[in-house]
Design an enzyme around this catalytic site. Structure first.
Site, PDB file in Angstrom:
ATOM      1  N   ASP A   1       8.347   1.281 -32.837  1.00  9.89           N
ATOM      2  CA  ASP A   1       6.937   1.638 -32.724  1.00  9.89           C
ATOM      3  C   ASP A   1       6.446   2.033 -34.110  1.00  9.89           C
ATOM      4  O   ASP A   1       7.154   2.736 -34.848  1.00  9.89           O
ATOM      5  CB  ASP A   1       6.754   2.828 -31.773  1.00  9.89           C
TER       6      ASP A   1
ATOM      7  N   ASP B   1       2.969   0.065 -17.184  1.00 11.34           N
ATOM      8  CA  ASP B   1       3.492   1.428 -17.278  1.00 11.34           C
ATOM      9  C   ASP B   1       3.068   2.167 -16.019  1.00 11.34           C
ATOM     10  O   ASP B   1       1.882   2.164 -15.675  1.00 11.34           O
ATOM     11  CB  ASP B   1       2.926   2.124 -18.515  1.00 11.34           C
TER      12      ASP B   1
END
Length: 242
Positions: A7, A129
């Site tokens: 990330d 998610d």
């Protein structure tokens, strides 16, 4: 398949805890060098997220990420801030094998459907998610703050019917926690549709977790914090999946 993940925030490698930006932890690794290290260790695919772009598409770090991926000799998938057809096109032209579509896949289904029809289903990973609720798994969007009107399995069916086979699913309560993956989530997904390839993400903390996910029939295991913190190496993770 083992999929190391990085990330990126403020052009640096970071991890968040349960997706919260205020929990950011910076790592002193250079992006291109770390990607090369993962590739040289035998990873068959890499996963990249532009957290800056995910939060604010006007602050995309794509130049930085594309410079780091230029010399890569393994496939990679990338997400964060992909909001329009041009974004999809730009990433595929830059060398990404697949784009990862999250909030847009939940909120703008018809728009994403048009992209899939234009570029081909094989170029898309749908990222869902979820939070566990009394009625099942509920997808959440926008940094996991907004709950979707659609259920997880309903969204999987919608995209599977368009030819998408790659689905990246994260139990929000597990992300960045290293407390073990959400086995129940992945069992439910595989039971629902055995033809899709599920990418498990969030909570993986041990080689035993990886072994159990493989036994479940998971298509890809995304490893972020566990590799950055040195819980085990890419080589060790690969050895467990062979």
């Amino acid at each position: 398949m083992i999929i190391p993940a990085l990330d990126v925030l403020q052009n640096q490698i970071v991890r968040l805890y349960q997706g919260k930006y205020e929990t950011v932890q910076f790592y002193p690794f250079e992006l291109g060098a770390r990607l090369k290290e993962y590739a040289d260790s035998g990873a068959g695919k890499l996963h990249l997220v532009d957290l800056e772009g995910a939060r604010d598409p006007s602050k995309k770090q794509w130049q930085h990420i594309q410079a780091a991926t230029k010399a890569l000799n393994v496939p990679y998938q990338v997400g964060g801030g992909i909001r329009c057809e041009q974004d999809v096109s730009d990433w595929l032209k830059a060398g990404a094998n697949q784009v990862v579509i999250g909030s847009m896949a939940v909120e703008k289904r018809e728009q994403v459907k048009a992209w899939i029809e234009q570029f081909g289903a094989e170029h898309f990973v749908i990222a869902l998610d979820v939070n566990k609720t009394a009625t099942g798994w509920a997808p959440a969007t926008h940094g996991w703050l907004t709950e979707s009107e659609f259920g997880l399995l309903e969204l999987v069916d919608f995209y599977a019917n368009l030819g998408v086979i790659d689905f990246l699913c994260t139990d929000i309560s597990k992300d960045g926690t290293m407390t073990g993956p959400s086995f129940a989530l992945y069992e439910d997904l595989i039971k629902h549709n055995s033809t899709i390839k599920v990418q498990a993400s969030g909570g993986v903390s041990s080689l035993d977790d990886i072994k159990k996910l493989k036994e479940l029939g998971i298509g890809g295991i995304i490893l972020g914090k566990s590799l950055l913190d040195g819980a085990f190496s890419v080589e060790e993770a690969l050895a467990v999946t062979r």
